[in-house]
Design a protein around this motif. Structure first.
Motif, PDB file in Angstrom:
ATOM      1  N   ALA A 153       0.832  -1.209   0.000  1.00 43.75           N
ATOM      2  CA  ALA A 153       0.000   0.000   0.000  1.00 43.75           C
ATOM      3  C   ALA A 153       0.861   1.251   0.000  1.00 43.75           C
ATOM      4  CB  ALA A 153      -0.921  -0.011   1.220  1.00 43.75           C
ATOM      5  N   ALA A 154       1.915   1.261   0.825  1.00 41.08           N
ATOM      6  CA  ALA A 154       2.784   2.434   0.905  1.00 41.08           C
ATOM      7  C   ALA A 154       3.497   2.682  -0.415  1.00 41.08           C
ATOM      8  CB  ALA A 154       3.803   2.258   2.028  1.00 41.08           C
ATOM      9  N   ASP A 155       3.892   1.618  -1.090  1.00 37.93           N
ATOM     10  CA  ASP A 155       4.559   1.771  -2.386  1.00 37.93           C
ATOM     11  C   ASP A 155       3.630   2.429  -3.408  1.00 37.93           C
ATOM     12  OD1 ASP A 155       6.867   1.087  -4.214  1.00 37.93           O
ATOM     13  OD2 ASP A 155       5.275  -0.013  -5.215  1.00 37.93           O
ATOM     14  N   ARG A 156       2.354   2.024  -3.409  1.00 42.98           N
ATOM     15  CA  ARG A 156       1.397   2.601  -4.358  1.00 42.98           C
ATOM     16  C   ARG A 156       1.073   4.048  -3.997  1.00 42.98           C
ATOM     17  NH1 ARG A 156      -3.547  -0.982  -6.168  1.00 42.98           N
ATOM     18  NH2 ARG A 156      -2.001  -1.623  -7.717  1.00 42.98           N
ATOM     19  N   ILE A 157       0.969   4.342  -2.713  1.00 34.02           N
ATOM     20  CA  ILE A 157       0.705   5.713  -2.267  1.00 34.02           C
ATOM     21  C   ILE A 157       1.852   6.634  -2.692  1.00 34.02           C
ATOM     22  CG2 ILE A 157       0.554   7.161  -0.193  1.00 34.02           C
ATOM     23  CD1 ILE A 157      -1.016   4.764   1.083  1.00 34.02           C
ATOM     24  N   CYS A 177      -1.108   6.339   9.729  1.00 35.14           N
ATOM     25  CA  CYS A 177      -0.416   5.279  10.465  1.00 35.14           C
ATOM     26  C   CYS A 177      -1.136   5.075  11.795  1.00 35.14           C
ATOM     27  CB  CYS A 177       1.047   5.647  10.732  1.00 35.14           C
ATOM     28  SG  CYS A 177       2.046   5.907   9.244  1.00 35.14           S
ATOM     29  N   SER A 178      -1.241   3.827  12.214  1.00 30.09           N
ATOM     30  CA  SER A 178      -1.896   3.544  13.492  1.00 30.09           C
ATOM     31  C   SER A 178      -0.970   2.872  14.490  1.00 30.09           C
ATOM     32  CB  SER A 178      -3.134   2.656  13.259  1.00 30.09           C
ATOM     33  OG  SER A 178      -2.764   1.442  12.626  1.00 30.09           O
ATOM     34  N   SER A 179       0.323   2.845  14.198  1.00 28.45           N
ATOM     35  CA  SER A 179       1.289   2.212  15.097  1.00 28.45           C
ATOM     36  C   SER A 179       2.695   2.644  14.703  1.00 28.45           C
ATOM     37  CB  SER A 179       1.188   0.683  15.005  1.00 28.45           C
ATOM     38  OG  SER A 179       1.550   0.242  13.705  1.00 28.45           O
ATOM     39  N   VAL A 180       3.647   2.346  15.591  1.00 30.03           N
ATOM     40  CA  VAL A 180       5.050   2.601  15.280  1.00 30.03           C
ATOM     41  C   VAL A 180       5.484   1.753  14.094  1.00 30.03           C
ATOM     42  CG1 VAL A 180       7.413   2.439  16.155  1.00 30.03           C
ATOM     43  CG2 VAL A 180       5.601   3.298  17.641  1.00 30.03           C
ATOM     44  N   GLU A 181       4.953   0.535  14.020  1.00 33.49           N
ATOM     45  CA  GLU A 181       5.313  -0.345  12.904  1.00 33.49           C
ATOM     46  C   GLU A 181       4.874   0.261  11.570  1.00 33.49           C
ATOM     47  OE1 GLU A 181       5.588  -2.341  16.587  1.00 33.49           O
ATOM     48  OE2 GLU A 181       3.819  -1.349  15.732  1.00 33.49           O
ATOM     49  N   GLU A 182       3.705   0.904  11.546  1.00 36.86           N
ATOM     50  CA  GLU A 182       3.267   1.543  10.309  1.00 36.86           C
ATOM     51  C   GLU A 182       4.080   2.802  10.020  1.00 36.86           C
ATOM     52  OE1 GLU A 182      -0.975   1.978  10.079  1.00 36.86           O
ATOM     53  OE2 GLU A 182      -1.284  -0.181   9.922  1.00 36.86           O
ATOM     54  N   LEU A 183       4.545   3.496  11.048  1.00 40.73           N
ATOM     55  CA  LEU A 183       5.480   4.591  10.826  1.00 40.73           C
ATOM     56  C   LEU A 183       6.766   4.068  10.184  1.00 40.73           C
ATOM     57  CD1 LEU A 183       5.144   6.703  14.103  1.00 40.73           C
ATOM     58  CD2 LEU A 183       4.511   7.453  11.800  1.00 40.73           C
ATOM     59  N   ASP A 184       7.202   2.882  10.608  1.00 40.29           N
ATOM     60  CA  ASP A 184       8.382   2.267   9.987  1.00 40.29           C
ATOM     61  C   ASP A 184       8.138   2.015   8.497  1.00 40.29           C
ATOM     62  OD1 ASP A 184       9.636   2.234  12.456  1.00 40.29           O
ATOM     63  OD2 ASP A 184       9.128   0.138  12.873  1.00 40.29           O
ATOM     64  N   VAL A 185       6.940   1.519   8.162  1.00 39.97           N
ATOM     65  CA  VAL A 185       6.596   1.277   6.766  1.00 39.97           C
ATOM     66  C   VAL A 185       6.628   2.589   5.978  1.00 39.97           C
ATOM     67  CG1 VAL A 185       4.762   0.540   5.187  1.00 39.97           C
ATOM     68  CG2 VAL A 185       5.205  -0.768   7.279  1.00 39.97           C
ATOM     69  N   ALA A 186       6.005   3.623   6.548  1.00 37.94           N
ATOM     70  CA  ALA A 186       5.997   4.927   5.877  1.00 37.94           C
ATOM     71  C   ALA A 186       7.417   5.407   5.608  1.00 37.94           C
ATOM     72  CB  ALA A 186       5.242   5.938   6.736  1.00 37.94           C
ATOM     73  N   HIS A 187       8.292   5.263   6.578  1.00 32.90           N
ATOM     74  CA  HIS A 187       9.669   5.720   6.431  1.00 32.90           C
ATOM     75  C   HIS A 187      10.392   4.967   5.321  1.00 32.90           C
ATOM     76  CE1 HIS A 187      13.455   7.519   7.423  1.00 32.90           C
ATOM     77  NE2 HIS A 187      13.998   6.376   7.808  1.00 32.90           N
ATOM     78  N   ARG A 188      10.139   3.671   5.202  1.00 35.57           N
ATOM     79  CA  ARG A 188      10.802   2.885   4.152  1.00 35.57           C
ATOM     80  C   ARG A 188      10.431   3.376   2.757  1.00 35.57           C
ATOM     81  NH1 ARG A 188       9.847  -1.649   7.571  1.00 35.57           N
ATOM     82  NH2 ARG A 188       7.988  -2.303   6.416  1.00 35.57           N
TER      83      ARG A 188
END
Length: 432
Positions: free
Chosen positions: A54-58, A68-79
């Motif tokens: 999803a982050a790649d497509r965004i 983002c709903s968690s630190v893990e999703e913040l990690d995804v956003a950062h990648r």
């Protein structure tokens, strides 16, 4: 000895990096890269997780702020080079009234305040004025512990009634009072609102009125603002009426992006990206990019490029040539930036599709206009117009990021339906 030296160097580098991150976390929030966001999609409550796909497509579509709903999703956003808008059940005013929840909120802030993808905390959507005092306390709590990140609140549109707004009076007076109280009581770092005007039978009349009132408050308060625009319908076809929302097409998305820029916004967001029980949006039911996605993957980049050029400047005026819907100011005959030939005034009738030319003027604070954002308001038809200015002009290419001299104080602009061009007075060195 070498090993001890390398270890000491590594420790020093880590210490310096940590110190820099901590220093950044103490600086007041600024917009930075102009905001391109979405409402209701990956990372949004109920919208599915923000995973790598999803982050790649965004990111590929030109968005730069993801839910983002968690630190893990913040990690995804950062990648994926995205900034994070953090949503969590504890980020609410009620948390300040309970010791346990207050501690949990403080702990959450401590966990995320130095995360490289962290950009904003989501507090609430469309609050009434009665909620402003409690929200003001929450904003102050967040700002005291993390001044570098935005406390994000989205406001109601002009078509909300007085009960929803929590104020009294006719539409303009009530909405201005709602905005004034919000700024005075909550003390936000940014204004955000939504307005959805595309109906199955026609276009609702107050889109520009809402833009004008928010722009006015933003200028008076020295705040940036963000416009959430319509990208979907939330009424099924079988239940629809002429007043029900329709699914906008690519040309309407262009109109929304460029009118938002002309009024001076530093952010745009789309309702919706992808969400249950909504037609349209950016992703089709089969999971593939929709026509709106294909349109905005270019428009999003154009928005960022143009808004970045305008960011150091102040919005000085916004004029409509031709049709003047509610909230619009006609282009004065004596304005140094003018159209040749001029566009004759046209009567506006409720339900009309916008027509004419929109000119947003920008310049350094305390000085005259140096830049003009020129927009074709008819999103159904291309238009050519000639802008005349008091000095030689340059035209901005939002794709390449390059300014091209027009060789004269007049320039012919070919504008697609709903599209626009940014022009400026040539800097003195370029003029020579």
């Amino acid at each position: 000895m070498r090993r001890r030296f390398r270890l000491a160097s590594l420790v020093l580098m880590m210490t310096v990096a940590a110190s820099l991150a901590a220093a950044r976390a103490e600086e007041p929030w600024k917009v930075g890269e102009p905001i391109v966001a979405y409402w209701a999609g990956p990372g949004f409550p109920g919208g599915g997780p923000l995973d790598d796909a999803a982050a790649d497509r965004i990111a590929a579509g030109g968005w730069n702020l993801a839910w983002c709903s968690s630190v893990e999703e913040l990690d995804v956003a950062h990648r994926h080079g995205l900034r994070g808008l953090l949503s969590d059940p504890v980020i609410v005013p009620a948390s300040l009234e309970d010791d346990g929840r207050r501690e949990a909120l403080a702990a959450l802030i401590e966990r995320v305040r130095e995360h490289p993808a962290m950009y904003a905390y989501h507090l609430v959507d469309e609050p009434s004025a009665g909620a402003f005092p409690a929200l003001g306390k929450l904003v102050a709590f967040l700002r005291e512990r993390d001044p570098a990140h935005l406390a994000y609140i989205n406001l109601l549109p002009t078509y909300a009634d007085n009960e929803q707004l929590g104020v009294e009076g006719p539409i303009v007076q009530a909405y201005e009072e709602h905005l004034r109280r919000f700024v005075e009581v909550v003390r936000p770092a940014m204004l955000s609102y939504d307005h959805y005007q595309f109906r199955r039978g026609d276009d609702a009349p107050d889109y520009f009125l809402n833009l004008a009132l928010v722009r006015k408050q933003a200028l008076e308060s020295d705040l940036p603002f963000l416009n959430i625009v319509q990208a979907s319908s939330w009424v099924p076809g079988t239940a629809a009426s002429p007043s029900s929302p329709r699914v906008p097409g690519p040309e309407e998305m262009r109109f929304l992006v460029y009118t938002t820029l002309a009024y001076g916004a530093q952010g745009i967001s789309y309702y919706v990206y992808q969400y249950p029980k909504h037609d349209g949006g950016m992703i089709d039911p089969d999971g593939q990019p929709s026509p709106r996605y294909r349109a905005v993957e270019t428009l999003n980049r154009e928005f960022v490029a143009i808004a970045r050029e305008l960011q150091p400047l102040r919005s000085l005026a916004v004029y409509h040539a031709g049709m003047t819907p509610p909230g619009a100011v006609p282009l004065p005959a004596e304005e140094p930036f003018r159209l040749d030939p001029p566009i004759a005034p046209e009567e506006f009738k409720p339900g009309d599709r916008a027509r004419g030319i929109l000119i947003g003027l920008f310049g350094p604070a305390g000085e005259g206009a140096s830049h003009a954002m020129v927009v074709n308001l008819d999103y159904k038809a291309d238009r050519t117009t000639t802008l005349v200015a008091p000095a030689p002009l340059e035209v901005y290419d939002a794709i390449t990021g390059q300014w091209t001299p027009a060789q004269a104080s007049r320039v012919e602009l070919h504008l697609p339906g709903g599209g626009g061009k940014l022009v400026r007075l040539a800097p003195p060195t370029a003029a020579r």
